[in-house]
Write a protein that holds these residues in place. Structure first.
Motif, PDB file in Angstrom:
ATOM      1  N   LYS A  58       1.150  -0.916  -0.038  1.00 17.00           N
ATOM      2  CA  LYS A  58       0.061  -0.123  -0.214  1.00 17.00           C
ATOM      3  C   LYS A  58       1.135   1.008   0.032  1.00 17.00           C
ATOM      4  CE  LYS A  58      -4.196   1.570   2.503  1.00 17.00           C
ATOM      5  NZ  LYS A  58      -5.231   1.321   3.281  1.00 17.00           N
ATOM      6  N   VAL A  59       0.851   2.042  -0.701  1.00 22.99           N
ATOM      7  CA  VAL A  59       0.903   3.574  -0.856  1.00 22.99           C
ATOM      8  C   VAL A  59       0.379   4.995  -0.581  1.00 22.99           C
ATOM      9  CG1 VAL A  59       2.494   5.214  -2.393  1.00 22.99           C
ATOM     10  CG2 VAL A  59       2.436   2.266  -2.957  1.00 22.99           C
ATOM     11  N   LEU A  60       1.027   5.448   0.688  1.00 23.89           N
ATOM     12  CA  LEU A  60       0.406   6.596   1.114  1.00 23.89           C
ATOM     13  C   LEU A  60       0.604   7.802   0.526  1.00 23.89           C
ATOM     14  CD1 LEU A  60      -0.714   4.238   2.932  1.00 23.89           C
ATOM     15  CD2 LEU A  60      -0.128   6.019   4.807  1.00 23.89           C
ATOM     16  N   SER A  61      -0.325   8.608   0.049  1.00 23.17           N
ATOM     17  CA  SER A  61       0.266   9.105  -0.829  1.00 23.17           C
ATOM     18  C   SER A  61      -0.545  11.149  -1.142  1.00 23.17           C
ATOM     19  CB  SER A  61       0.723   9.264  -2.269  1.00 23.17           C
ATOM     20  OG  SER A  61       1.558  10.304  -3.198  1.00 23.17           O
ATOM     21  N   VAL A  62      -0.451  11.964  -2.056  1.00 21.21           N
ATOM     22  CA  VAL A  62      -1.222  12.702  -2.273  1.00 21.21           C
ATOM     23  C   VAL A  62      -0.847  12.864  -3.713  1.00 21.21           C
ATOM     24  CG1 VAL A  62      -0.994  13.975  -0.068  1.00 21.21           C
ATOM     25  CG2 VAL A  62       0.599  14.493  -1.539  1.00 21.21           C
ATOM     26  N   GLU A  63      -2.198  13.126  -4.643  1.00 20.93           N
ATOM     27  CA  GLU A  63      -1.957  13.927  -5.739  1.00 20.93           C
ATOM     28  C   GLU A  63      -0.733  14.293  -6.278  1.00 20.93           C
ATOM     29  OE1 GLU A  63      -5.927  14.650  -7.091  1.00 20.93           O
ATOM     30  OE2 GLU A  63      -6.456  12.740  -7.986  1.00 20.93           O
ATOM     31  N   VAL A 118       3.523  12.522   3.463  1.00 18.84           N
ATOM     32  CA  VAL A 118       3.831  10.905   2.867  1.00 18.84           C
ATOM     33  C   VAL A 118       4.712  11.514   1.784  1.00 18.84           C
ATOM     34  CG1 VAL A 118       1.385  10.663   2.570  1.00 18.84           C
ATOM     35  CG2 VAL A 118       2.153  12.509   0.447  1.00 18.84           C
ATOM     36  N   PRO A 119       5.299  10.129   1.159  1.00 21.44           N
ATOM     37  CA  PRO A 119       4.258   9.490   1.118  1.00 21.44           C
ATOM     38  C   PRO A 119       5.501   8.639   2.071  1.00 21.44           C
ATOM     39  CG  PRO A 119       6.807   9.137  -0.862  1.00 21.44           C
ATOM     40  CD  PRO A 119       6.737  10.383   0.246  1.00 21.44           C
ATOM     41  N   VAL A 120       4.589   7.368   2.539  1.00 26.23           N
ATOM     42  CA  VAL A 120       5.186   5.808   2.609  1.00 26.23           C
ATOM     43  C   VAL A 120       4.498   4.291   2.222  1.00 26.23           C
ATOM     44  CG1 VAL A 120       4.202   4.658   5.237  1.00 26.23           C
ATOM     45  CG2 VAL A 120       4.090   7.517   4.918  1.00 26.23           C
ATOM     46  N   LEU A 121       5.265   3.364   2.072  1.00 22.91           N
ATOM     47  CA  LEU A 121       4.843   2.203   2.094  1.00 22.91           C
ATOM     48  C   LEU A 121       4.697   1.770   2.869  1.00 22.91           C
ATOM     49  CD1 LEU A 121       5.378   0.445  -1.465  1.00 22.91           C
ATOM     50  CD2 LEU A 121       7.102   0.133   0.022  1.00 22.91           C
ATOM     51  N   VAL A 122       3.840   0.704   3.217  1.00 22.55           N
ATOM     52  CA  VAL A 122       3.454  -0.335   3.604  1.00 22.55           C
ATOM     53  C   VAL A 122       3.255  -2.073   3.308  1.00 22.55           C
ATOM     54  CG1 VAL A 122       1.994  -0.779   5.560  1.00 22.55           C
ATOM     55  CG2 VAL A 122       1.496   1.065   5.011  1.00 22.55           C
ATOM     56  N   HIS A 123       4.746  -2.064   3.204  1.00 24.78           N
ATOM     57  CA  HIS A 123       4.770  -3.944   2.877  1.00 24.78           C
ATOM     58  C   HIS A 123       4.532  -5.035   3.826  1.00 24.78           C
ATOM     59  CE1 HIS A 123       7.487  -6.979   0.799  1.00 24.78           C
ATOM     60  NE2 HIS A 123       6.133  -7.320   0.726  1.00 24.78           N
ATOM     61  N   ASN A 124       3.185  -5.633   3.588  1.00 25.84           N
ATOM     62  CA  ASN A 124       3.002  -6.568   4.483  1.00 25.84           C
ATOM     63  C   ASN A 124       2.329  -5.945   6.363  1.00 25.84           C
ATOM     64  OD1 ASN A 124       2.515  -8.018   2.380  1.00 25.84           O
ATOM     65  ND2 ASN A 124       5.205  -9.302   2.906  1.00 25.84           N
ATOM     66  N   GLY A 125       2.305  -4.731   6.000  1.00 23.23           N
ATOM     67  CA  GLY A 125       2.461  -4.040   7.919  1.00 23.23           C
ATOM     68  C   GLY A 125       3.180  -3.478   7.947  1.00 23.23           C
ATOM     69  N   PRO A 167       5.530  -0.389   7.409  1.00 23.62           N
ATOM     70  CA  PRO A 167       5.616   0.589   7.574  1.00 23.62           C
ATOM     71  C   PRO A 167       7.679   1.493   6.783  1.00 23.62           C
ATOM     72  CG  PRO A 167       5.571   1.675   9.186  1.00 23.62           C
ATOM     73  CD  PRO A 167       5.209  -0.070   8.937  1.00 23.62           C
ATOM     74  N   ILE A 168       7.686   1.842   5.023  1.00 25.32           N
ATOM     75  CA  ILE A 168       9.052   2.370   4.457  1.00 25.32           C
ATOM     76  C   ILE A 168       9.261   3.780   4.506  1.00 25.32           C
ATOM     77  CG2 ILE A 168      10.620   2.734   3.481  1.00 25.32           C
ATOM     78  CD1 ILE A 168       8.268  -0.883   3.708  1.00 25.32           C
ATOM     79  N   CYS A 169       9.329   4.962   5.241  1.00 22.69           N
ATOM     80  CA  CYS A 169       9.246   6.148   5.085  1.00 22.69           C
ATOM     81  C   CYS A 169      10.532   6.968   4.048  1.00 22.69           C
ATOM     82  CB  CYS A 169       8.881   6.554   6.766  1.00 22.69           C
ATOM     83  SG  CYS A 169       7.878   6.329   7.134  1.00 22.69           S
ATOM     84  N   GLU A 170      10.291   8.030   3.650  1.00 20.55           N
ATOM     85  CA  GLU A 170      11.396   8.857   2.700  1.00 20.55           C
ATOM     86  C   GLU A 170      11.153   8.127   1.658  1.00 20.55           C
ATOM     87  OE1 GLU A 170      12.318  11.955   3.913  1.00 20.55           O
ATOM     88  OE2 GLU A 170      11.008  11.327   5.076  1.00 20.55           O
ATOM     89  N   SER A 171      10.713   8.315   0.337  1.00 23.52           N
ATOM     90  CA  SER A 171      10.525   8.174  -0.997  1.00 23.52           C
ATOM     91  C   SER A 171      12.546   7.488  -1.447  1.00 23.52           C
ATOM     92  CB  SER A 171      10.407   9.612  -1.822  1.00 23.52           C
ATOM     93  OG  SER A 171      11.640  10.449  -2.434  1.00 23.52           O
ATOM     94  N   LEU A 172      13.318   8.330  -1.429  1.00 22.45           N
ATOM     95  CA  LEU A 172      14.395   7.322  -1.603  1.00 22.45           C
ATOM     96  C   LEU A 172      14.686   6.514  -1.357  1.00 22.45           C
ATOM     97  CD1 LEU A 172      17.356  10.540  -2.564  1.00 22.45           C
ATOM     98  CD2 LEU A 172      15.287   9.014  -3.908  1.00 22.45           C
ATOM     99  N   ILE A 173      15.115   6.072  -0.031  1.00 24.35           N
ATOM    100  CA  ILE A 173      14.870   4.479   1.151  1.00 24.35           C
ATOM    101  C   ILE A 173      13.534   3.848   0.393  1.00 24.35           C
ATOM    102  CG2 ILE A 173      14.384   4.002   3.024  1.00 24.35           C
ATOM    103  CD1 ILE A 173      14.952   7.060   4.288  1.00 24.35           C
ATOM    104  N   ILE A 174      12.369   4.708   0.335  1.00 24.57           N
ATOM    105  CA  ILE A 174      11.109   3.934  -0.087  1.00 24.57           C
ATOM    106  C   ILE A 174      11.817   2.983  -1.676  1.00 24.57           C
ATOM    107  CG2 ILE A 174       8.702   3.347  -1.020  1.00 24.57           C
ATOM    108  CD1 ILE A 174       8.549   5.778   0.935  1.00 24.57           C
ATOM    109  N   LEU A 175      12.843   3.596  -2.535  1.00 29.86           N
ATOM    110  CA  LEU A 175      12.850   3.588  -3.599  1.00 29.86           C
ATOM    111  C   LEU A 175      14.002   2.499  -3.643  1.00 29.86           C
ATOM    112  CD1 LEU A 175      12.685   3.415  -6.901  1.00 29.86           C
ATOM    113  CD2 LEU A 175      14.368   5.607  -6.510  1.00 29.86           C
ATOM    114  N   GLN A 176      14.750   2.454  -3.149  1.00 31.33           N
ATOM    115  CA  GLN A 176      15.747   1.259  -3.366  1.00 31.33           C
ATOM    116  C   GLN A 176      15.667   0.723  -2.127  1.00 31.33           C
ATOM    117  OE1 GLN A 176      19.712   3.119  -1.667  1.00 31.33           O
ATOM    118  NE2 GLN A 176      20.757   0.955  -0.685  1.00 31.33           N
ATOM    119  N   TYR A 177      14.686   0.031  -1.485  1.00 32.85           N
ATOM    120  CA  TYR A 177      13.598  -1.108  -0.487  1.00 32.85           C
ATOM    121  C   TYR A 177      12.946  -1.450  -1.678  1.00 32.85           C
ATOM    122  CZ  TYR A 177      10.313  -3.687   1.879  1.00 32.85           C
ATOM    123  OH  TYR A 177       9.939  -4.508   2.857  1.00 32.85           O
TER     124      TYR A 177
END
Length: 211
Positions: A5-10, A54-61, A63-73
């Motif tokens: 799941k991704v929490l975001s804004v348009e 945001v953004p927040v990536l939720v993977h199997n419950g 959360p991973i925050c900060e977009s560049l960290i999420i991208l690498q994840y």
């Protein structure tokens, strides 16, 4: 079954890069829009209590925050290829220029001067990292970490031109960036997630009020 799941804004370039990466990797995801001005969800406050953004990536419950960290994840989790270049110096360059773009898109009182100067720096970076070898992307022959990090900014240039009442001379002054922009916009993931001008204008108003 994995839950993503991704929490975001348009219109957020930070969130768009996450969605582009997920599309590139073929990962199915759920998308939740947030109202950062007046009605942040309980889920956002729970998952990112420190920054509440945001953004927040939720993977199997989880959360991973900060977009560049999420991208690498994303690439470490769903990709067999490395998200960053193999050589330490090239990895450092990719991280530096991604961070540069994030910091230099802030609104200020001199959009034309700063924008043209920053584009000159990015043109030089593209020449150093790939242009001299006539490779199509910042990452070389493949659409990689830095390309995904920067691609969401492409549609914003029209907005900055409107704000500053000027035209950016891409074809004459920044030919490598101009060609790179066009290659990025040909990718299905980028085309699918490019927001409309109206969406970007709304996002701009939100950013102004959050600053």
């Amino acid at each position: 079954m994995e839950q993503v799941k991704v929490l975001s804004v348009e219109g957020s370039p930070f969130a768009t890069r996450i969605l582009i990466a997920l599309e590139e990797k073929g990962v199915k995801y759920e998308y939740q829009l947030e109202d950062l001005l007046s009605n942040k969800s309980d889920l956002l406050l729970q998952l990112n209590p420190l920054y509440k953004k945001v953004p927040v990536l939720v993977h199997n419950g989880k959360p991973i925050c900060e977009s560049l960290i999420i991208l690498q994840y994303i690439y470490e989790t769903w990709g067999s290829e490395k998200v960053l270049p193999a050589k330490p110096y090239e990895r450092a360059l990719a991280r530096f220029w991604a961070d540069f773009a994030d910091k230099k898109t802030r609104l200020n009182s001199r959009p034309k001067r700063d924008m043209l100067e920053n584009l000159k720096f990015l043109e030089g970076a593209l020449k150093e990292m790939s242009g001299r070898r006539s490779l199509p992307f910042f990452g070389g022959k493949d659409f990689g970490f830095l390309d995904i990090a920067l691609a969401p900014y492409v549609p914003w240039f029209h907005i900055y031109e409107t704000i500053g009442n000027f035209k950016i001379p891409f074809e004459t002054e920044y030919p490598l960036l101009d060609a790179w922009f066009k290659r990025c916009m040909e990718r299905e993931s980028v085309k699918k997630l490019t927001p409309s001008v109206q969406t970007l204008e709304r996002a701009l108003e939100i950013r102004k009020r959050l600053v």
